[in-house]
Design a protein around this motif. Sequence first.
Motif, PDB file in Angstrom:
ATOM      1  N   TRP A 280     -13.933 -70.195  20.221  1.00  0.00           N
ATOM      2  CA  TRP A 280     -12.562 -70.049  19.841  1.00  0.00           C
ATOM      3  C   TRP A 280     -12.281 -71.062  18.415  1.00  0.00           C
ATOM      4  O   TRP A 280     -11.532 -70.719  17.812  1.00  0.00           O
ATOM      5  CB  TRP A 280     -11.544 -70.450  20.980  1.00  0.00           C
ATOM      6  CG  TRP A 280     -11.540 -69.283  21.809  1.00  0.00           C
ATOM      7  CD1 TRP A 280     -11.947 -68.832  22.901  1.00  0.00           C
ATOM      8  CD2 TRP A 280     -10.723 -68.093  21.616  1.00  0.00           C
ATOM      9  NE1 TRP A 280     -11.532 -67.829  23.663  1.00  0.00           N
ATOM     10  CE2 TRP A 280     -10.910 -67.159  22.701  1.00  0.00           C
ATOM     11  CE3 TRP A 280      -9.608 -67.573  20.352  1.00  0.00           C
ATOM     12  CZ2 TRP A 280     -10.005 -65.797  22.491  1.00  0.00           C
ATOM     13  CZ3 TRP A 280      -9.253 -66.417  20.621  1.00  0.00           C
ATOM     14  CH2 TRP A 280      -9.407 -65.589  21.538  1.00  0.00           C
ATOM     15  N   PHE A 281     -12.913 -72.246  18.501  1.00  0.00           N
ATOM     16  CA  PHE A 281     -12.744 -73.130  17.236  1.00  0.00           C
ATOM     17  C   PHE A 281     -13.155 -72.385  15.990  1.00  0.00           C
ATOM     18  O   PHE A 281     -12.563 -72.445  15.008  1.00  0.00           O
ATOM     19  CB  PHE A 281     -13.492 -74.363  17.582  1.00  0.00           C
ATOM     20  CG  PHE A 281     -13.531 -75.233  16.286  1.00  0.00           C
ATOM     21  CD1 PHE A 281     -12.326 -76.067  16.077  1.00  0.00           C
ATOM     22  CD2 PHE A 281     -14.453 -75.049  15.484  1.00  0.00           C
ATOM     23  CE1 PHE A 281     -12.423 -77.009  14.947  1.00  0.00           C
ATOM     24  CE2 PHE A 281     -14.418 -75.918  14.092  1.00  0.00           C
ATOM     25  CZ  PHE A 281     -13.402 -76.695  14.002  1.00  0.00           C
ATOM     26  N   LYS A 282     -14.200 -71.880  16.353  1.00  0.00           N
ATOM     27  CA  LYS A 282     -14.962 -71.036  15.163  1.00  0.00           C
ATOM     28  C   LYS A 282     -14.227 -69.706  14.916  1.00  0.00           C
ATOM     29  O   LYS A 282     -14.035 -69.622  13.466  1.00  0.00           O
ATOM     30  CB  LYS A 282     -16.316 -70.304  15.721  1.00  0.00           C
ATOM     31  CG  LYS A 282     -17.403 -71.309  15.578  1.00  0.00           C
ATOM     32  CD  LYS A 282     -19.038 -70.615  15.687  1.00  0.00           C
ATOM     33  CE  LYS A 282     -19.944 -71.318  16.461  1.00  0.00           C
ATOM     34  NZ  LYS A 282     -20.864 -70.631  17.224  1.00  0.00           N
ATOM     35  N   ARG A 283     -13.525 -69.104  15.650  1.00  0.00           N
ATOM     36  CA  ARG A 283     -12.533 -68.046  15.245  1.00  0.00           C
ATOM     37  C   ARG A 283     -11.537 -68.543  14.530  1.00  0.00           C
ATOM     38  O   ARG A 283     -11.261 -67.941  13.474  1.00  0.00           O
ATOM     39  CB  ARG A 283     -12.298 -67.295  16.467  1.00  0.00           C
ATOM     40  CG  ARG A 283     -11.409 -66.094  16.350  1.00  0.00           C
ATOM     41  CD  ARG A 283     -11.744 -65.271  17.646  1.00  0.00           C
ATOM     42  NE  ARG A 283     -10.314 -64.436  17.967  1.00  0.00           N
ATOM     43  CZ  ARG A 283     -10.773 -63.281  18.817  1.00  0.00           C
ATOM     44  NH1 ARG A 283     -11.599 -63.039  19.348  1.00  0.00           N
ATOM     45  NH2 ARG A 283      -9.727 -62.594  18.897  1.00  0.00           N
ATOM     46  N   GLY A 284     -10.917 -69.785  14.969  1.00  0.00           N
ATOM     47  CA  GLY A 284      -9.841 -70.193  14.148  1.00  0.00           C
ATOM     48  C   GLY A 284     -10.164 -70.429  12.681  1.00  0.00           C
ATOM     49  O   GLY A 284      -9.639 -70.408  11.661  1.00  0.00           O
ATOM     50  N   PHE A 285     -11.599 -71.310  12.555  1.00  0.00           N
ATOM     51  CA  PHE A 285     -12.192 -71.551  11.428  1.00  0.00           C
ATOM     52  C   PHE A 285     -12.227 -70.432  10.504  1.00  0.00           C
ATOM     53  O   PHE A 285     -12.076 -70.447   9.326  1.00  0.00           O
ATOM     54  CB  PHE A 285     -13.434 -72.485  11.591  1.00  0.00           C
ATOM     55  CG  PHE A 285     -14.356 -72.840  10.413  1.00  0.00           C
ATOM     56  CD1 PHE A 285     -13.650 -73.605   9.571  1.00  0.00           C
ATOM     57  CD2 PHE A 285     -15.448 -72.371  10.311  1.00  0.00           C
ATOM     58  CE1 PHE A 285     -14.300 -74.005   8.361  1.00  0.00           C
ATOM     59  CE2 PHE A 285     -16.070 -72.557   9.118  1.00  0.00           C
ATOM     60  CZ  PHE A 285     -15.447 -73.459   8.128  1.00  0.00           C
ATOM     61  N   THR A 286     -13.025 -69.478  11.040  1.00  0.00           N
ATOM     62  CA  THR A 286     -13.613 -68.364  10.136  1.00  0.00           C
ATOM     63  C   THR A 286     -12.131 -67.400   9.594  1.00  0.00           C
ATOM     64  O   THR A 286     -12.072 -67.084   8.520  1.00  0.00           O
ATOM     65  CB  THR A 286     -14.278 -67.182  11.097  1.00  0.00           C
ATOM     66  OG1 THR A 286     -15.151 -67.942  11.798  1.00  0.00           O
ATOM     67  CG2 THR A 286     -14.998 -66.042  10.346  1.00  0.00           C
ATOM     68  N   THR A 287     -11.270 -67.304  10.625  1.00  0.00           N
ATOM     69  CA  THR A 287      -9.960 -66.447  10.141  1.00  0.00           C
ATOM     70  C   THR A 287      -8.770 -67.230   9.248  1.00  0.00           C
ATOM     71  O   THR A 287      -8.279 -66.699   8.786  1.00  0.00           O
ATOM     72  CB  THR A 287      -9.656 -65.788  11.313  1.00  0.00           C
ATOM     73  OG1 THR A 287      -8.854 -66.498  12.122  1.00  0.00           O
ATOM     74  CG2 THR A 287     -10.397 -64.704  12.107  1.00  0.00           C
ATOM     75  N   GLY A 288      -8.576 -68.384  10.235  1.00  0.00           N
ATOM     76  CA  GLY A 288      -7.431 -69.145   9.385  1.00  0.00           C
ATOM     77  C   GLY A 288      -6.269 -68.432   9.890  1.00  0.00           C
ATOM     78  O   GLY A 288      -5.002 -68.891   9.315  1.00  0.00           O
ATOM     79  N   GLU A 289      -6.202 -67.569  10.801  1.00  0.00           N
ATOM     80  CA  GLU A 289      -4.948 -66.940  11.305  1.00  0.00           C
ATOM     81  C   GLU A 289      -4.751 -67.201  12.720  1.00  0.00           C
ATOM     82  O   GLU A 289      -5.264 -66.966  13.638  1.00  0.00           O
ATOM     83  CB  GLU A 289      -5.193 -65.502  11.211  1.00  0.00           C
ATOM     84  CG  GLU A 289      -5.478 -65.069   9.728  1.00  0.00           C
ATOM     85  CD  GLU A 289      -5.561 -63.447   9.514  1.00  0.00           C
ATOM     86  OE1 GLU A 289      -5.652 -62.901  10.611  1.00  0.00           O
ATOM     87  OE2 GLU A 289      -6.081 -63.067   8.329  1.00  0.00           O
ATOM     88  N   VAL A 290      -3.305 -67.524  12.806  1.00  0.00           N
ATOM     89  CA  VAL A 290      -2.493 -67.780  14.103  1.00  0.00           C
ATOM     90  C   VAL A 290      -2.777 -66.747  15.098  1.00  0.00           C
ATOM     91  O   VAL A 290      -3.067 -66.860  16.232  1.00  0.00           O
ATOM     92  CB  VAL A 290      -1.207 -68.005  14.009  1.00  0.00           C
ATOM     93  CG1 VAL A 290      -0.428 -67.969  15.335  1.00  0.00           C
ATOM     94  CG2 VAL A 290      -0.978 -69.237  13.204  1.00  0.00           C
ATOM     95  N   LYS A 291      -2.373 -65.294  14.482  1.00  0.00           N
ATOM     96  CA  LYS A 291      -2.752 -64.152  15.434  1.00  0.00           C
ATOM     97  C   LYS A 291      -4.045 -63.880  15.824  1.00  0.00           C
ATOM     98  O   LYS A 291      -4.150 -63.178  16.893  1.00  0.00           O
ATOM     99  CB  LYS A 291      -2.054 -62.980  14.579  1.00  0.00           C
ATOM    100  CG  LYS A 291      -2.931 -62.475  13.393  1.00  0.00           C
ATOM    101  CD  LYS A 291      -2.401 -61.114  12.894  1.00  0.00           C
ATOM    102  CE  LYS A 291      -3.320 -60.258  12.047  1.00  0.00           C
ATOM    103  NZ  LYS A 291      -3.402 -60.974  10.585  1.00  0.00           N
ATOM    104  N   GLN A 292      -5.204 -64.489  15.536  1.00  0.00           N
ATOM    105  CA  GLN A 292      -6.332 -64.173  15.870  1.00  0.00           C
ATOM    106  C   GLN A 292      -6.786 -65.186  16.938  1.00  0.00           C
ATOM    107  O   GLN A 292      -7.716 -65.217  17.654  1.00  0.00           O
ATOM    108  CB  GLN A 292      -7.486 -64.510  14.761  1.00  0.00           C
ATOM    109  CG  GLN A 292      -7.626 -63.518  13.626  1.00  0.00           C
ATOM    110  CD  GLN A 292      -7.940 -62.373  14.118  1.00  0.00           C
ATOM    111  OE1 GLN A 292      -8.761 -62.092  15.089  1.00  0.00           O
ATOM    112  NE2 GLN A 292      -7.463 -61.179  13.531  1.00  0.00           N
TER     113      GLN A 292
END
Length: 305
Positions: A280-292
Motif C-alpha cells: 500500500w505504501f508503494k501504491r501511494g508512491f506510484t500513483t500519488g492519488e488519494v483515490k488509489q
Amino acid sequence: MQWTPGGTSSDIEDRRGDSGGGGGFNLGGGGGFGIVGFIVVVVIGLISGRGFLGSILGGLGAGVGSGSGAPVQRESARNADGSIQESASEHRDVQLVSFVLDDAQKTWTAILPQQAGRNYRHAKLVLFRDATRSGCGNAQSSTGPFYCPADERVYIDLGFWDELRKLGGNTGDFAQAYVITHEIGHHVQNILGIEQRAQSAMRDPSQRSKTSVELELQADCYAGIWAHSTQRRNILQSGDIDQALQNAAAVGDDHIQKMQRGSVSPESFTHGSSAERQGWFKRGFTTGEVKQCDTFTAGADGYGG
Ligand SMILES: [Zn+2]
C-alpha cells in the motif's frame, strides 16, 4: 532525501522537558517500549466502555479523563538556562521531524483540495519522553508513535527509533519520514471523516481487526502519496524508498507477532502484514492519488474482496 536543518516547526509542541504525564499513573524506571508498531488511538473503547486497545494502551485505564493526581516528579530534563537537555543526534532528529512535518503538511494543503475537495488543516506534533497527557488519555512511550483524533495531535517519543532498530527497521532520514507521514495520514483520514466511519464499524467486534487493518494500510498509502510528492520535487534520493519499505516490513503484524511469540495469527492483525504495508505504501508512491488508497473496498491485498 534532500533537506536542510531549519529549526523547529511551529507545529511542534516540545514537552520533552516536562515531568511526565501525571494523571494518576507512574512510570517506574522510565518505561521502555513494547513492540507494538505505531497506531492510531481508537477511542471506541471509551464509547463502548471496553478497551479495544486495552492490551496496547496498557496502564491507560485509571488515568483516562480523570485529570487527577500530581505530576510525576523526575530529575530535571532541562539545562540551567531552561533549554531541553538533548543529545546531538536527538537535536538533529527534531530538525528532521520538523522538516518532514512541515513538508508533509504543505503537500497535503496543496493536494487535498485538488484530490478530495477538502481543505487541509494542520495537525500538531507532540515530542515527549516516557509519558504525557493526550486528548485520548495518557500516552506512554511503550504505545509507540500515535495520532489522537480528539486533539488532532501526533505523539512521539524519539526513543522509538531505537525500538524500531530492534525490530529490524531503518532509522535513516526517509525511514523516519515514513513513520511521521503515516501518522499524518491518520490526520488526513480524520479530516476526510474516514476515521469516524471506521470507529463506528469497529463497534462490531467481528469487524475490528479488518477495519483497523484497512485504516492502517490506508495511512501507509497516504505516506506513499507524500513520498510521491518528494519524487516530483526532486528531493527524493536513491535508497530512500527502500528505507521506507524496510520499516513498513519491520512494523508488519506478521513480523512483530513472529518476533514476540514465534507464530502468526492473522485474525488478530491490527495493521496488516509486512507485504500488505509495503504494497500500500508503494501504491501511494506510484500513483500519488488519494483515490488509489481506498483500502476499505479494495481489500488488504489491493485486488478486491
Ligand atoms: Zn497507524
